[in-house]
Design a protein around this motif. Structure first.
Motif, PDB file in Angstrom:
ATOM      1  N   ARG A  93      -5.612   6.169  -4.630  1.00  0.00           N
ATOM      2  CA  ARG A  93      -5.154   5.908  -3.269  1.00  0.00           C
ATOM      3  C   ARG A  93      -5.739   6.939  -2.293  1.00  0.00           C
ATOM      4  NH1 ARG A  93      -4.417   1.501  -4.703  1.00  0.00           N
ATOM      5  NH2 ARG A  93      -2.435   0.467  -5.209  1.00  0.00           N
ATOM      6  N   GLU A 110      -6.125   5.541   1.307  1.00  0.00           N
ATOM      7  CA  GLU A 110      -4.833   5.371   1.960  1.00  0.00           C
ATOM      8  C   GLU A 110      -4.210   6.714   2.332  1.00  0.00           C
ATOM      9  OE1 GLU A 110      -5.826   3.976  -0.771  1.00  0.00           O
ATOM     10  OE2 GLU A 110      -5.541   1.796  -0.694  1.00  0.00           O
ATOM     11  N   PHE A 160       1.152  -0.101   6.218  1.00  0.00           N
ATOM     12  CA  PHE A 160       0.772  -0.187   4.807  1.00  0.00           C
ATOM     13  C   PHE A 160       1.281  -1.526   4.285  1.00  0.00           C
ATOM     14  CE2 PHE A 160       1.122   4.587   5.051  1.00  0.00           C
ATOM     15  CZ  PHE A 160      -0.238   4.825   4.917  1.00  0.00           C
ATOM     16  N   LYS A 193       3.534   1.323  -1.940  1.00  0.00           N
ATOM     17  CA  LYS A 193       3.841   1.531  -0.513  1.00  0.00           C
ATOM     18  C   LYS A 193       4.900   2.610  -0.342  1.00  0.00           C
ATOM     19  CE  LYS A 193       5.021  -2.787   0.057  1.00  0.00           C
ATOM     20  NZ  LYS A 193       4.787  -3.201  -1.339  1.00  0.00           N
ATOM     21  N   LEU A 207       3.454   6.016  -0.737  1.00  0.00           N
ATOM     22  CA  LEU A 207       2.676   6.424   0.420  1.00  0.00           C
ATOM     23  C   LEU A 207       3.581   6.881   1.560  1.00  0.00           C
ATOM     24  CD1 LEU A 207      -0.171   3.771   0.464  1.00  0.00           C
ATOM     25  CD2 LEU A 207      -0.475   6.243   0.397  1.00  0.00           C
ATOM     26  N   ALA A 230       5.879  -0.147   6.049  1.00  0.00           N
ATOM     27  CA  ALA A 230       5.394  -0.673   4.774  1.00  0.00           C
ATOM     28  C   ALA A 230       6.050  -2.031   4.554  1.00  0.00           C
ATOM     29  CB  ALA A 230       5.742   0.287   3.636  1.00  0.00           C
ATOM     30  N   VAL A 274      -3.609  -0.733   6.737  1.00  0.00           N
ATOM     31  CA  VAL A 274      -4.162  -0.372   5.429  1.00  0.00           C
ATOM     32  C   VAL A 274      -3.567  -1.321   4.402  1.00  0.00           C
ATOM     33  CG1 VAL A 274      -4.419   1.427   3.691  1.00  0.00           C
ATOM     34  CG2 VAL A 274      -4.350   2.040   6.123  1.00  0.00           C
ATOM     35  N   LEU A 288      -3.053  -2.328   0.597  1.00  0.00           N
ATOM     36  CA  LEU A 288      -3.109  -1.763  -0.753  1.00  0.00           C
ATOM     37  C   LEU A 288      -3.534  -2.829  -1.753  1.00  0.00           C
ATOM     38  CD1 LEU A 288      -1.257   0.226   0.848  1.00  0.00           C
ATOM     39  CD2 LEU A 288      -0.103   0.681  -1.316  1.00  0.00           C
TER      40      LEU A 288
END
Length: 901
Positions: free
Chosen positions: A17, A20, A48, A56, A59, A191, A216, A218
């Motif tokens: 990641r 990210e 995200f 998520k 992050l 997210a 972003v 994932l």
């Protein structure tokens, strides 16, 4: 290290990641001014997105960690919940209550200021102050709060996990607030699962799919990344076939990979090819039916506790879960321990599921009948535990209808609470569910009435449907039947269905005995008919309301409303202004709105004070109109009514500024009103009023191209509003065309408007000056007809009798007369307009008179008039008139206006 610790280890969840993480770090440090780019602090929206289990949450945890490292950065965090999606402001409260809880009551009141009573109930920090809060007002209060927090705790990070499960009220606020993010030291990080975006808030879908955010996405881990996870947990000797099978079984999903590796470690599997065949069975046990089978092996008492936790869903209180599962505290504690060991639950004082995937699997595994019964029990337990009817209602929404009056009462109570905090959609869901219970037959009409009232501020068509259904039943009391009919007529009117509004009150009036109720319905009928552009039998209606009002003393609000309507009708028809004002004055009590006729009163609505103020504005009583509309703005702001009501109030305040000649202030107020109106959706009556007043003001300022831009942006073209607007829309369209040099089109528009207005006896030359505009348009081609039109307008103005109306008619008819007569008319116009409170019209008359005097060779008198007109035009903000005065006065020795006091 335990399996749960491994799952929570960010180094595992954040494998592969780097990109990210770099975006997260750049965003947070950019907010804190530590990006090194030299661009200063950077705010905005960071997204995200990814399916369940892709990392998520990890992050977001990194975002919070980085913010903590920056120093001085405050983080507000919340998580959407599938089980609490119907609880209004659930996410908002998670975000803001921790920050507010640390403050004293006085500190919270100081922070929120005038918004405390408006937004406080939605935040759960203050009791409601009225039966129904305006949702837009609540959102504005939340805007104020988050703005103050961002300025006081500069910089500020707002992080929301599982945003797709946020309640509609929180999402609606977040979406509307997002447009302001770049104005503040604030970063919002969301997210969400892109495949589960909520349908109830389409604007949120537009927000996250638009270009205004850093997005972003994932993706699943590569085989190499999964191999790294395997070897980090099971040792560097794990062979490639084993690692490859872990990736194949989990599809590269980080959460599932970590869980599978943990189970392999628990089973003491050797990470070699011979063990790979066992991984599929282990993987199946981590999700879906496999997870359920694993749960069943823990025993029936553990299953019951897990089911109870899944039904409660979010911020699970162990004691409440124990009661719901029918367990003693000791049994519940043991079950919770076993579920923690199995990596299904975490927490102690508040429990939560390790991952939403687990919560969903457990919830769906509960047999349908059992699940429904548990929700019913959870509702009663939640209320007994003091969690409130809103939390209890969340469970009742899941219970099968069972003809239970207690459920109906509880849902109605929840609906009242939702309305009081500004969540009418949540109230509507409760009341619609109560209808399906069903309620006792004698309560059905009342429930439909409540449903209609709940939707009045947000969905006129929904209000119409429910109130019509309520009125079709026999169980409404006489008073409620009148009230329901009045509100139904309001809903029709707000939906641009003025004919239906008038017809429904007429039908009910025919069945209502004499008294205040009948007079209220009569007032409503006269109102909705009287503001129709294409009204039939306009003369008959005017005659009837005049006869009815002639003997009224203003003894109660029904009489006062009828007197206000009589005054408004007389103003639109251009009747004697003294008689018009006398009727309107009788509608007040000691010069003020009577109790029960205020701006926020729901019995009569804001229409009655509005027409009183409008009538004053067009009869040269601008001080009274200004006080009234200022009072309206304050009343709506104090009550948190930030939708159509406040938009109208700003428009009416702009009308007063325009009539006074304060054109700059008028433009600002009208643009603010239009901005508020645009938040409500297109094509509503409020947008027509705001658009017309703003175009009129811009034409007065001499900014014709700006007026045309406003017209295009607001779809100002036929068919115009079915309701009367200020000024008359078709007349204004003709004037705009004339100002743009499109004479032929202007003539057609003005002739059509004139025919319609004359047919209905609407002869106010200030509100609808079609004859004067048409006379100017055809003066070269048809001078005799132009003079006849101007003479007709002057006769109407003399009948109306205000200095402004007479002065304007004299001024505008002067160019059509012989020079000597025209000069005399302009001199009289100046004298009338000198006594008028309308300073712009006075300034125009001064400049016109000065120009005519110059043409007549009376240069010294011309210079004095032009100089005075220029000074007044500058004070009015009339840029076009200033330019005209300068140009005309250039050869009269006028270089600039004299200083003004």
């Amino acid at each position: 290290m335990s399996g749960h610790q491994r799952e929570r280890n960010p180094s595992a969840a954040l494998f592969e990641r780097e990109r990210e993480l770099a975006v997260a770090e750049q965003s947070v440090r950019g907010l804190c001014g530590q990006s090194g780019s030299g661009d200063g602090k950077q705010s905005g929206l960071l997204l995200f997105s990814g399916e369940a289990g892709l990392g998520k949450t990890a992050l977001l945890a990194e975002v919070r960690r980085i913010a903590g490292e920056c120093g001085g950065c405050t983080v507000l965090f919340a998580r959407g919940s599938e089980s609490a999606e119907t609880v209004p402001f659930h996410v908002v409260r998670q975000l803001l209550q921790p920050a507010l809880a640390a403050m004293s009551t006085s500190a919270r009141q100081e922070l929120l200021g005038g918004w405390f009573d408006i937004a406080g109930p939605a935040l759960g920090i203050a009791p409601p102050v009225g039966p129904q809060a305006d949702p837009q007002g609540v959102r504005d209060g939340l805007d104020w709060l988050i703005t103050q927090l961002s300025l006081q705790h500069n910089p500020l990070v707002v992080a929301i996990d599982d945003a797709h499960w946020s309640d509609p009220e929180s999402l609606a606020w977040l979406t509307s607030f997002a447009v302001r993010l770049r104005e503040l030291p604030l970063l919002v990080v969301l997210a969400y699962r892109p495949g589960e975006l909520p349908e109830h808030t389409p604007a949120f879908q537009e927000l996250v799919t638009g270009r205004a955010a850093r997005a972003v996405e994932l993706r699943a881990l590569t085989p190499e990344a999964v191999a790294g996870l395997v070897r980090a947990a099971l040792g560097p000797d794990a062979d490639d076939p084993f690692c490859r099978e872990v990736w194949a079984v989990t599809g590269g999903n980080p959460y599932e990979a970590v869980e599978l590796i943990a189970k392999a470690q628990d089973r003491a599997l050797k990470p070699v090819e011979e063990s790979a065949a066992l991984l599929r069975d282990l993987g199946a046990a981590a999700r879906g039916s496999g997870l359920v089978n694993r749960l069943e092996r823990l025993g029936s008492s553990v299953i019951r506790f897990a089911w109870a936790a899944a039904v409660l869903g979010t911020e699970i209180q162990p004691g409440l879960a124990a009661n719901l599962a029918g367990m003693t505290p000791a049994e519940a504690g043991e079950s919770a321990d076993r579920l923690r060991e199995a990596r299904i639950l975490v927490g102690s004082e508040r429990l939560e599921f390790v991952h939403p995937l687990i919560a969903t699997a457990v919830y769906k595994a509960i047999p349908a009948a059992t699940r429904t019964a548990m929700h019913g029990q959870a509702a009663w337990l939640s209320e007994d535990a003091g969690l409130g009817v809103a939390v209890a209602a969340r469970h009742l929404l899941e219970v099968h209808p069972d003809d239970d009056p207690l459920v109906v009462n509880q849902l109605r109570a929840a609906a009242r609470e939702h309305l009081a905090v500004g969540a009418p959609d949540a109230a509507r869901r409760c009341l619609e569910r109560a209808l399906r219970e069903p309620p006792p037959e004698e309560d059905r009409a009342m429930l439909l009435y409540e449903l209609g009232c709940a939707a009045l501020l947000t969905s006129p068509q929904t209000t119409v449907n429910h109130l019509r259904a309520a009125l079709a039943l026999p169980d409404l009391s006489d008073d409620l039947r009148v009230d329901a009919t009045y509100r139904l007529s309001q809903a029709y009117a707000h939906n641009n269905q003025l004919r239906e509004a008038a017809e429904v009150v007429a039908a009910q009036a025919a069945a209502t005995p004499p008294g205040p109720g009948l007079m209220r319905l009569q007032a409503a009928r006269y109102l909705w008919k009287g503001i129709q552009v294409e009204e039939e039998d306009a003369h008959g209606r005017s005659r009837r309301i005049a006869e009815l009002a002639r003997h009224l003393k203003g003894r109660d609000n029904a009489e006062r409303a009828l007197l206000a309507l009589r005054g408004f009708d007389g103003m639109i028809r251009g009747e004697n202004a003294l008689e018009v004002i006398e009727a309107v004055d009788r509608a007040l009590v000691d010069g003020r709105l009577a109790e029960g006729l205020g701006w926020t009163n729901t019995e009569w609505g804001f229409e009655v004070p509005s027409i009183i103020g409008i009538t004053y504005a067009y009869t040269d009583r601008l001080d009274e109109a200004g006080k009234l509309f200022d009072e309206g703005v304050r009343a709506f702001e104090i009550s948190g009514w930030s939708g159509a009501h406040l938009a109208f109030a700003h428009d009416f305040r702009g009308l007063v500024y325009r009539r006074r000649g304060q054109l700059t202030e008028a433009e600002a107020s009208l643009r603010k009103g239009l901005q508020l109106a645009h938040r409500l959706g297109p094509g509503l009556p409020i947008q027509w009023d705001g658009t017309c007043m703003l175009i009129d003001t811009l034409i007065a300022r001499g900014r014709v191209e700006d007026a045309q831009v406003v017209a295009e942006e607001n779809s100002f073209y036929p068919p115009y509003s079915p309701a009367i607007v200020l000024p008359d829309a078709a007349c204004l369209a003709g004037r705009l065309l004339l100002a743009r040099g499109k004479v032929k089109e202007a003539v057609a528009e003005l002739e059509s408007a004139g025919h319609r207005l004359q047919e209905r006896g609407r002869n106010n030359t200030l509100w609808a000056p079609w004859a004067l505009d048409l006379a100017a348009a055809i003066a070269d081609e048809e001078p005799e007809r132009a003079r006849a039109l101007a003479g007709q307008a002057l006769r109407h103005a003399l009948r109306f009798g205000t200095d402004t109306a007479i002065g304007e008619a004299l001024r505008r008819s002067a160019p059509l007369a012989e020079p000597a007569e025209g000069l005399a008319k302009l001199e009289k116009a100046v004298e009338h307009l000198r006594r008028s409170p309308c300073r712009f019209e006075y300034a125009v008359a001064l400049v016109d008179h000065g120009t005519a005097l110059k043409r007549a060779g009376r240069r010294e008198e011309a210079a004095a008039r032009l100089r005075a007109g220029l000074a007044l035009a500058e004070r009015c903000g009339a840029d076009g008139l200033v330019a005209t005065a300068r140009a005309e006065g250039a050869d009269c020795g006028i270089e600039e206006a004299p200083p003004t006091g």
